[in-house]
Design a protein around this motif. Structure first.
Motif, PDB file in Angstrom:
ATOM      1  N   ALA A  79      20.645 121.226  14.093  1.00 37.65           N
ATOM      2  CA  ALA A  79      20.829 122.147  15.223  1.00 37.65           C
ATOM      3  C   ALA A  79      21.002 123.582  14.757  1.00 37.65           C
ATOM      4  CB  ALA A  79      22.039 121.712  16.050  1.00 37.65           C
ATOM      5  N   GLU A  80      21.649 123.758  13.583  1.00 37.97           N
ATOM      6  CA  GLU A  80      21.983 125.105  13.138  1.00 37.97           C
ATOM      7  C   GLU A  80      20.943 125.719  12.206  1.00 37.97           C
ATOM      8  OE1 GLU A  80      25.739 124.175  11.417  1.00 37.97           O
ATOM      9  OE2 GLU A  80      26.589 123.759  13.399  1.00 37.97           O
ATOM     10  N   ASN A  81      19.941 124.933  11.807  1.00 44.99           N
ATOM     11  CA  ASN A  81      19.012 125.420  10.779  1.00 44.99           C
ATOM     12  C   ASN A  81      18.129 126.555  11.310  1.00 44.99           C
ATOM     13  OD1 ASN A  81      16.263 125.270   9.252  1.00 44.99           O
ATOM     14  ND2 ASN A  81      17.806 124.337   7.916  1.00 44.99           N
ATOM     15  N   VAL A  82      18.258 127.683  10.652  1.00 39.78           N
ATOM     16  CA  VAL A  82      17.580 128.895  11.154  1.00 39.78           C
ATOM     17  C   VAL A  82      16.064 128.764  11.067  1.00 39.78           C
ATOM     18  CG1 VAL A  82      17.392 131.378  10.845  1.00 39.78           C
ATOM     19  CG2 VAL A  82      19.586 130.245  10.466  1.00 39.78           C
ATOM     20  N   ARG A  85      14.784 126.531  13.741  1.00 37.78           N
ATOM     21  CA  ARG A  85      14.872 127.192  15.037  1.00 37.78           C
ATOM     22  C   ARG A  85      13.662 128.088  15.267  1.00 37.78           C
ATOM     23  NH1 ARG A  85      20.076 128.312  17.816  1.00 37.78           N
ATOM     24  NH2 ARG A  85      21.523 126.686  17.139  1.00 37.78           N
ATOM     25  N   ALA A  86      13.170 128.667  14.184  1.00 44.13           N
ATOM     26  CA  ALA A  86      12.017 129.543  14.324  1.00 44.13           C
ATOM     27  C   ALA A  86      10.720 128.742  14.402  1.00 44.13           C
ATOM     28  CB  ALA A  86      11.962 130.521  13.147  1.00 44.13           C
ATOM     29  N   PRO A  89      11.473 124.942  17.389  1.00 44.57           N
ATOM     30  CA  PRO A  89      12.754 125.058  18.108  1.00 44.57           C
ATOM     31  C   PRO A  89      13.123 123.796  18.895  1.00 44.57           C
ATOM     32  CG  PRO A  89      11.103 126.603  18.979  1.00 44.57           C
ATOM     33  CD  PRO A  89      10.548 126.045  17.729  1.00 44.57           C
ATOM     34  N   PRO A  92      15.824 121.467  16.758  1.00 47.75           N
ATOM     35  CA  PRO A  92      17.251 121.817  16.842  1.00 47.75           C
ATOM     36  C   PRO A  92      17.788 121.780  18.271  1.00 47.75           C
ATOM     37  CG  PRO A  92      15.947 123.690  16.038  1.00 47.75           C
ATOM     38  CD  PRO A  92      15.043 122.500  16.066  1.00 47.75           C
ATOM     39  N   HIS A  93      16.951 122.100  19.226  1.00 45.81           N
ATOM     40  CA  HIS A  93      17.387 122.043  20.628  1.00 45.81           C
ATOM     41  C   HIS A  93      17.793 120.614  20.988  1.00 45.81           C
ATOM     42  CE1 HIS A  93      17.345 122.273  24.994  1.00 45.81           C
ATOM     43  NE2 HIS A  93      16.392 121.346  25.019  1.00 45.81           N
ATOM     44  N   GLU A  96      20.983 119.557  19.241  1.00 43.78           N
ATOM     45  CA  GLU A  96      22.140 120.191  19.864  1.00 43.78           C
ATOM     46  C   GLU A  96      22.611 119.441  21.113  1.00 43.78           C
ATOM     47  OE1 GLU A  96      21.203 124.265  20.786  1.00 43.78           O
ATOM     48  OE2 GLU A  96      22.950 124.824  19.577  1.00 43.78           O
TER      49      GLU A  96
END
Ligand SMILES: Cc1cc2nc3c(=O)[nH]c(=O)nc-3n(C[C@H](O)[C@H](O)[C@H](O)COP(=O)(O)OP(=O)(O)OC[C@H]3O[C@@H](n4cnc5c(N)ncnc54)[C@H](O)[C@@H]3O)c2cc1C
Lengths: 265, 798
Positions: A79-82, A85-86, A89, A92-93, A96
């Motif tokens: 969920a937190e992996n940057v 996320r890019a 997405p 991680p969504h 979460e």
């Protein structure tokens, strides 16, 4: 809980060997599903093989083609992996939206996929993205991995080590939570690739499945409007006190549209 | 001198330090030498004959000490679990009270009904062995719903209750009898409008955070039994153990309810498991402990509500209420729990006047046996059911008459100058300012700007609705004589001892048990205020029959109104005795001595002596009126109230409904309550929040559901949906105060209000939101599926 032997494996090979050797050993990842099952005596393994020390099962690697996520990577880490996320997405969504902070800090990707709970989130995303599940023995496509309620293609002595997620052009995951468990009463993952659109549904049936007519319509035109007039069939959908099959079928339609809207955002 | 922590101050809760640092001491934290563990064999069938219990295999399992059955219990002369309230049917016959043995002897009547107990050296050994106990069941036809159980040909559950009818009751209080029925019928004949609704009040599982637990320790040398148990009222448990089940003299039984993690009614009763571990300990001569698993709580804790009600409201041409007719079918479960027959009758019907001047009310209630867990009191206990029936009907009337629901209510309010108000259903309301509460709630809700909020919701694709409820409830149970006339088999006074130590610090021994309510703080505030001593110098002791003289415990929002008043009266006595001592020390007449802020003073002089010095003199009586007064400073008071107290309040909430999914989101919730005087506003606010959460849980989430045959479908948190923080809005709570004249503190009680008022407010709001779609009726809980189905049914003209 009944008594069992506890073993902390040092490597994948070690864990696999131990798993094959014993008739009733089980792998322990985050324990979020397995420990309650032990307490309720739904599982009574003679040995638990803990994967916590195995470094090669952890971590997230990204390249142009996709993301490779280790089996014991926690929901929180995803969920937190940057980078994720890019790049993807939707992954991680979805991570979460699983459970609560405690569950996300313990629960793992491999555990969730291997468990294949009919209402779990990751199976929908794995199937929706067309992921490849890598085991200590082979590679299995998501289309072949989820075989039935709490059942997968994993054989005896086989364990998930990594999961490869391809990068979609866009994707969305919309879930309507079961009010009591907050698992998906219905969750729909929609992912658009150059080759076409994939739509995967969790919560509604015995196991995660694809919706081909929705996929075709969205492959022609990726928009909510493209789904006009399409309804999901209620046949063989789950029926329980929270949702009858007809309500679930209705929610599949609503969540599919919301997933498309999310992908287009 | 009372420092900053007297009456009316939000003193931080003394008990919280130990709770939040893990230093609480709950029953399961207590472990005794040689302690053994009990595991219960429970019926998997809703209804079956028990033909035999074969323990041979279980007894061979490691660590097993004994397997005991109902037959063993019977052989030892253990009495059945008592019913604490007798109800009389309208034909004058008593309600059928079947003998409810702690362990089943010949029949089981609900899933979870205890059949046998295994005692072993460890908990898992007991559990393993329990799986090896072979019970020979002869399955019988079964039925879970009360209306189905009343139908012809339904399975018969108790021989003494033909048609499964435990009682067929009508409410004819002195004020209306014997013409209640005829007068009410006449009102309906002459009515300009009649509103009629068919309502289901859903069954609930109480779900205290701490599951029940009991540890019994029988000392074979002294014959003394000590029971540590999760109870709201340890003296009542002792009373029942001594008089009804184990039949031991009270001086040989000590019951301790240490820290208890919530009760909500479910920990009032003398349950089968508690009785069984006491008996097993006595029989085996070892301490025996049982701690419920959460799944056992779902099956074994008394459940609640489960009414089907037809409510009819008659109005005249000016929209004044002229009559109310209520006919209820109440599901009592497979056996009678202690207050099971009282909750849907005498705790229900007397509140059906609500806050309105309805002159004619006629109530009938059928109590029905079914193959489900017995039902009993749960936060509100009868009053939520009454409030729901009245407030749904009032809202429906407003809709049909096209009136603002606030205005219709206002038109029918009992007026401030009418108190004390004799209601037609037998209550003498103490005080209230219903218009004041309504205006306060309207202000906090920004009532007149609703249409703008509704428009904004529409922009977001949501249907907005607003709902209102005005509740009144009876707290401070109870005047013992009145309760006795209504069938109570116990007194309902409360007891307090104020023990002043030689240095002037104070210990309060109260019969009111605290299991979350914060007595250790609020009761100390009363003492600090009255005696002018530091709050930190007061200790409140509760929950131990070995220390506290007596008490009836905590339920029905009675602690402050009854227990607090007992404390107040004990303080009166301490103050009076202190005055005599002070008079002696000051060489003055007692009548000339005033007591303020911790000092006895000769009126109009500067000659004074502090409370601490008076206490010291009482224990070191060198200079003391020994001819007239005993030394020492300790006083006890029993307080039996002359009436109930009647908190009331207005709740307004707003919801948004997602018409595609049926999801209801609570957006705003305003509570304007009148609890009379308030000792600790923060504690009161906490009680309101908790009650609202449970009321909202009932309205939207919680559903105790059985199959038609009686298998519990919602037997875990995987299906039984408890409210979570994110299901709730930020509550806006405020109070108005009309002190009750019926106790010297002027306090009414606040523990149950939220759970009583929230359900109708929420459902009225949901219906308000859905009305544009043609939806007219929905039952609790208004789950997403239920809302979606109601929308679909309205769409297809259903
Ligand atoms: C309160 C709560 C709420 C939850 N809410 C959600 C939710 O909303 N959505 C959701 O999807 N899930 C939810 N979960 C489940 C959560 O995601 C779990 O983490 C997940 O199902 C299992 O992962 P784990 O790592 O804990 O596996 P474990 O419990 O350790 O193992 C689960 C099973 O997988 C096997 N296993 C573990 N790792 C491997 C591996 N590498 N290869 C092969 N087999 C393996 C184990 O032997 C076991 O059979 C919730 C759980 C809880 C307790």
């Amino acid at each position: 809980m009944r008594e069992f032997n506890y073993y902390r494996a040092g490597s994948v090979r070690d864990a696999a060997k131990r798993l094959s050797a014993s008739g009733n050993a089980m792998l322990l990842a985050g324990g979020m599903t397995l420990l309650p099952a032990l307490k309720m005596r739904l599982n009574e393994p003679g040995e638990l093989i803990d994967l916590a020390d195995i470094g090669e099962l952890k971590g997230i690697k990204l390249n142009r083609k996709g993301a490779q996520v280790g089996a014991t990577t926690t929901h929180a880490e995803v969920a937190e992996n940057v980078e994720l996320r890019a790049a993807i997405p939707v992954l991680p969504h979805a991570a979460e939206s699983i459970g609560d902070p405690q569950v996300r800090n313990r629960g793992t990707l491999g555990g969730s996929l291997a468990n294949n709970d009919p209402a779990a989130d990751y199976p929908a995303v794995a199937l929706g993205l067309g992921a490849t599940i890598i085991t200590n023995k082979r590679k299995i496509s998501a289309d072949d991995f989820f075989t039935g309620m709490f059942e997968t293609a994993l054989g005896r002595g086989e364990m998930v080590t990594q999961v490869l997620f391809p990068i979609p052009q866009r994707a969305g995951y919309a879930i309507f939570p079961n009010p009591a468990t907050r698992y998906a009463l219905v969750g729909v993952c929609v992912a658009q690739f150059k080759t076409g659109v994939r739509v995967a549904v969790t919560g509604a049936g015995a196991s995660v499945y694809r919706l081909e007519d929705f996929e075709d319509a969205l492959t022609d035109e990726f928009s909510e409007v493209a789904l006009d007039g399409l309804t999901a069939s209620a046949a063989s959908l789950n029926d329980d006190m929270h949702a009858g099959a007809d309500y679930r079928a209705h929610l599949v339609g609503v969540m599919a549209r919301r997933a498309v809207a999310m992908a287009l955002e | 001198m009372s420092g900053e922590m007297g009456i009316g101050v939000s003193a931080p809760r003394t008990e919280d330090r130990r709770f939040i640092t893990g230093r609480g001491r709950y029953v399961d934290d207590i472990n005794l030498r040689s302690q053994q563990y009990a595991w219960f064999v429970r019926s998997p069938h809703p209804h079956a004959e028990v033909r035999g219990v074969d323990a041979a295999d279980a007894l061979k399992m490691p660590g097993v000490t004994a397997v005991l059955t109902g037959a063993d219990m019977q052989a030892d002369g253990v009495g059945p679990l008592p019913v604490a309230w007798g109800i009389t049917s309208r034909d004058g016959s008593p309600a059928h009270e079947p003998e409810f043995p702690g362990l089943a002897t010949d029949r089981v009547r609900y899933v979870g009904n205890p059949v046998a107990v295994v005692v072993a050296e460890s908990r898992s050994q007991a559990r393993d062995a329990a799986e090896m106990v072979n019970v020979d069941y002869g399955e019988l036809e079964s039925v879970a719903s009360a209306t189905a159980a009343l139908e012809e040909g339904a399975p018969q559950i108790h021989e003494g209750a033909p048609g499964n009818l435990c009682f067929d009751w009508e409410w004819l209080p002195a004020a209306m009898a014997p013409d209640a029925r005829a007068n009410t019928d006449k009102a309906f004949k002459e009515a300009a409008h009649v509103v009629s609704l068919e309502l289901v009040n859903n069954r609930l599982v109480p779900n205290a955070m701490e599951p029940r637990a009991s540890l019994a320790d029988f000392n074979t040398a002294t014959g003394q039994l000590t029971l540590y148990t999760t109870s709201q009222n340890p003296h009542v448990n002792r009373l029942l153990l001594c008089t009804a089940t184990l039949k031991m003299p009270e001086h040989k039984v000590r019951v301790v309810a240490p820290d208890v993690g919530g009760g909500f009614g479910s920990k009032i009763y003398h349950y089968a498991e508690e009785l069984t571990v006491c008996w097993a300990s006595r029989r085996l001569g070892v301490p025996v402990k049982w701690t419920a698993e959460r799944s056992e709580s779902f099956l074994g804790d008394a459940q609640a509500r489960d009414h089907v009600t037809r409510v009819e409201l008659a109005l005249d041409a000016e929209a004044r209420f002229t009559g109310l007719r209520v006919d209820t079918v109440a599901n009592l479960g497979g056996w009678l729990s202690a207050f099971g027959p009282a909750i849907p009758t005498v705790f229900y019907a007397p509140l059906l006047a609500g806050v309105y001047r309805t002159p004619n009310i006629y109530v009938t209630v059928k109590g029905v046996f079914t193959n489900t867990t017995p039902t009993d009191a749960y936060r509100g206990a009868g009053r939520p059911e009454a409030c729901y029936a009245v407030e749904r009907a009032v809202d429906e009337a407003a809709v049909q008459l096209n009136m603002d629901p606030a205005e219709l209510r206002r038109l029918n309010f009992i007026q401030p100058d009418e108190f004390p108000y004799q209601s037609p259903v037998g209550q003498l309301y103490d005080s209230g300012d219903f218009e004041g509460c309504l205006d306060l709630a309207r202000k906090l809700n920004a009532y007149d700007e609703f249409s703008e909020r509704r428009r904004q919701s529409e922009v977001r694709g949501k249907l907005r609705g607003r709902g209102m409820c005005f509740y009144i409830e009876a707290c401070g149970a109870a005047p013992s004589q009145a309760a006795g006339q209504l069938g109570a088999r116990a007194g309902l006074y409360e007891v307090a001892t104020v023990r002043v130590h030689p240095t002037g610090s104070v210990q309060v021994l109260t019969g009111s048990h605290s299991h979350g309510q914060g007595h250790e703080t609020t009761f100390a505030q009363i003492v600090a205020e009255r005696l002018g001593i530091d709050f930190g110098n007061v200790e409140v002791v509760h929950g131990d029959t070995g220390e506290i003289p007596f008490g009836m415990g905590t339920f029905g929002s009675r602690s402050l109104a009854v227990g607090g008043t007992a404390l107040y009266k004990a303080i009166d006595k301490v103050e009076e005795k202190g005055r005599k001592i002070a008079a002696h020390l000051l060489e003055a007449e007692a009548d000339d001595i005033e007591f303020t802020e911790g000092e006895y003073r000769v009126a109009g002089t500067d000659r004074a002596v502090s409370f601490g010095d008076v206490a010291l003199a009482a224990y070191v009586p060198h200079n003391y009126p020994l001819q007239e007064l005993e030394p020492g400073l300790e006083e006890t008071a029993f307080f039996d109230p002359e009436n109930f107290t009647f908190p009331s309040g207005c709740y307004i909430c707003e919801v948004e409904v997602d018409r595609q999914t049926g999801q209801v989101d609570l957006r705003d919730f305003v509570a304007a309550d009148d609890f009379g005087n308030i000792i600790n506003p923060m504690v009161v606010e906490g009680q309101v929040h908790g009650g609202l959460a449970q009321g909202i849980g009932q309205a939207l989430l919680e559903h105790c559901l059985y199959t038609p045959e009686g298998q519990l479908l919602s037997g875990s948190y995987m299906d039984y949906c408890m409210p979570r923080a994110d299901d709730l809005p930020n509550f806006v709570v405020a109070t108005r105060c009309t002190p009750t004249p019926f106790n010297p503190l002027g306090v009414k009680g606040c523990g149950e209000a939220g759970a009583i008022g929230a359900p109708p407010a929420v459902i009225n709001a949901v219906l308000d939101a859905l009305r544009p779609l043609g939806v007219r009726q929905i039952d609790m809980p208004a789950t997403p599926q239920a809302v979606w189905q109601a929308i679909e049914a309205a769409r297809s003209g259903g």
